[in-house]
Design a protein around this motif. Sequence first.
Motif, PDB file in Angstrom:
ATOM      1  N   PHE A 212      -5.291   5.319   5.055  1.00  0.00           N
ATOM      2  CA  PHE A 212      -3.990   5.217   5.701  1.00  0.00           C
ATOM      3  C   PHE A 212      -3.191   4.066   5.090  1.00  0.00           C
ATOM      4  O   PHE A 212      -1.973   4.142   4.952  1.00  0.00           O
ATOM      5  CB  PHE A 212      -4.145   4.978   7.204  1.00  0.00           C
ATOM      6  N   ALA A 213      -3.890   3.004   4.719  1.00  0.00           N
ATOM      7  CA  ALA A 213      -3.215   1.833   4.139  1.00  0.00           C
ATOM      8  C   ALA A 213      -2.578   2.161   2.790  1.00  0.00           C
ATOM      9  O   ALA A 213      -1.638   1.492   2.366  1.00  0.00           O
ATOM     10  CB  ALA A 213      -4.202   0.683   3.979  1.00  0.00           C
ATOM     11  N   TYR A 214      -3.090   3.184   2.108  1.00  0.00           N
ATOM     12  CA  TYR A 214      -2.574   3.547   0.790  1.00  0.00           C
ATOM     13  C   TYR A 214      -1.407   4.532   0.860  1.00  0.00           C
ATOM     14  O   TYR A 214      -0.877   4.931  -0.181  1.00  0.00           O
ATOM     15  CB  TYR A 214      -3.687   4.153  -0.061  1.00  0.00           C
ATOM     16  N   LEU A 215      -0.998   4.940   2.064  1.00  0.00           N
ATOM     17  CA  LEU A 215       0.130   5.867   2.180  1.00  0.00           C
ATOM     18  C   LEU A 215       1.363   5.279   1.507  1.00  0.00           C
ATOM     19  O   LEU A 215       1.695   4.112   1.705  1.00  0.00           O
ATOM     20  CB  LEU A 215       0.457   6.137   3.655  1.00  0.00           C
ATOM     21  N   GLY A 216       2.019   6.058   0.701  1.00  0.00           N
ATOM     22  CA  GLY A 216       3.230   5.604   0.015  1.00  0.00           C
ATOM     23  C   GLY A 216       3.023   5.335  -1.458  1.00  0.00           C
ATOM     24  O   GLY A 216       3.986   5.245  -2.218  1.00  0.00           O
ATOM     25  N   VAL A 217       1.762   5.248  -1.889  1.00  0.00           N
ATOM     26  CA  VAL A 217       1.503   4.953  -3.301  1.00  0.00           C
ATOM     27  C   VAL A 217       2.011   6.086  -4.191  1.00  0.00           C
ATOM     28  O   VAL A 217       2.361   5.874  -5.356  1.00  0.00           O
ATOM     29  CB  VAL A 217      -0.003   4.693  -3.523  1.00  0.00           C
ATOM     30  N   GLU A 218       2.067   7.306  -3.623  1.00  0.00           N
ATOM     31  CA  GLU A 218       2.513   8.466  -4.404  1.00  0.00           C
ATOM     32  C   GLU A 218       4.025   8.493  -4.618  1.00  0.00           C
ATOM     33  O   GLU A 218       4.535   9.344  -5.337  1.00  0.00           O
ATOM     34  CB  GLU A 218       2.060   9.765  -3.708  1.00  0.00           C
TER      35      GLU A 218
END
Length: 470
Positions: A212-218
């Motif tokens: 969840f913490a990595y959301l937005g990396v894309e």
Amino acid sequence: MLDKNNEGLHRGLKERHIQLIAIGGAIGVGLFLGSATAIKTAGPALAFSYLIGGLVIFIIMRALGELAVAYPVAGSFSAYANNFLGPLAGHVTGWTYWFMWVVTCMAEITAVGIYVQFWFPQIPQWLSALIALVAMTVVNLINVKAYGEFEFWFALIKVVTIIAMIILGAGMIFLGWGNHGEPVGISNLWSHGGFFPHGIEGVVMSLVMVMFAYLGVELIGVTAGEAESPEKSIPAAIDKVLWRILIFYVGALLVIMAIYPWNEIGTKGSPFVLTFSKIGIPAAADLINFVVMTAALSSCNSGLFSTGRMLYNLALQKNAPPVLGRLSKHGIPYVGILVSSAFLLVGVILNYLVPAKVFIYITSVATVGALYIWGIILVAEMKFRQSLSPEELARVTYRTPLWPYASWVALAFLAFVLVLMAFDSGTRIALYVGPVWFILVIASYYIFGMHRRNQEGSEALQFTPANARR
């Protein structure tokens, strides 16, 4: 052809913008505020969890980079899903990503209101949220370079804060800064139940929070349609994702847990506030509140950028009303941005009219949506590879490492995280609500006759790799 999917958009994002957008996408509010909860689940081994998740994210990003360099288009994953997996997949992917960001931004602009009240409790929370929404909407409507500049500085604030915390923390650990000259050492990493205090189970259960913490990396994939030199800037940014994760997540968490016993973190506030306070920096709480507020504004800024481009691409695919495909004289999909902003305004109003639990349910759909988007990226990249002749493949200079084995492992990992969500009451609701969203989106595809329109205009949606036209 490719240009049909990018017609009218201006390539105003420079390499420094892309670099910082990539960093900003990988560093969320969760690291500053949510890390305490994750630490309780895994202890010091949380750093290992972030490393595992970071390796999977790196594979996903390399797959996205391979597609983005070959097809630098607006709409990114929706366009790739449409081209390689079919119009229905493009429809579901685009609307799911749009919904994911709208929901995320609803939470972020509400958070801005809370952070402002930290300094000015007399200002109504809804007013701060409204001002933040209007400001970020205006920024996105000016031109793409304005978005890039704001995101550059927002991301830079987060980066500087984390690097400062790591440097100051290292001074405390090895030189005794803020501890009367007595080095703290790193024994806290194993002195309170060991490095794996909750065993492998703790590491596994923390993976849900980690991903969840990595959301937005894309988000970097969405910028490809407006990057000045996508064939250079996209690979340069993606190749640095892994070591940035190692520094910003693993490094920061190891420093925090070396300074403070992991089982005491979270009882006295944010770990970042504790670290800056102990070193003697005045107004540490004010500093971190400012950083977290800029992180929330950054998320809202990026959310409006990505949702506007996604609606624009959905209109090109005939999976959304044609009006959403309109561009301003500066090449900005202004109708898509304004529509997304209007939905966010509804979110601010709903926040005061309905119970907060409604947002928990909707946000759970967003997290399932992120796992779906990452999976679509991997599958679309595999289909892309399979569609190439040996001569075309030889011209693909930016490739996913250890293909296809790494891609299959990453897909299995995403499926594993989805299963793990069933074991936590806070995330289990997503497994009930998520399928309802996908059923509604798929039903809308057929109810509104988009399947017939796509059959009629399918040829116009095809595009060819950028390197094939050189």
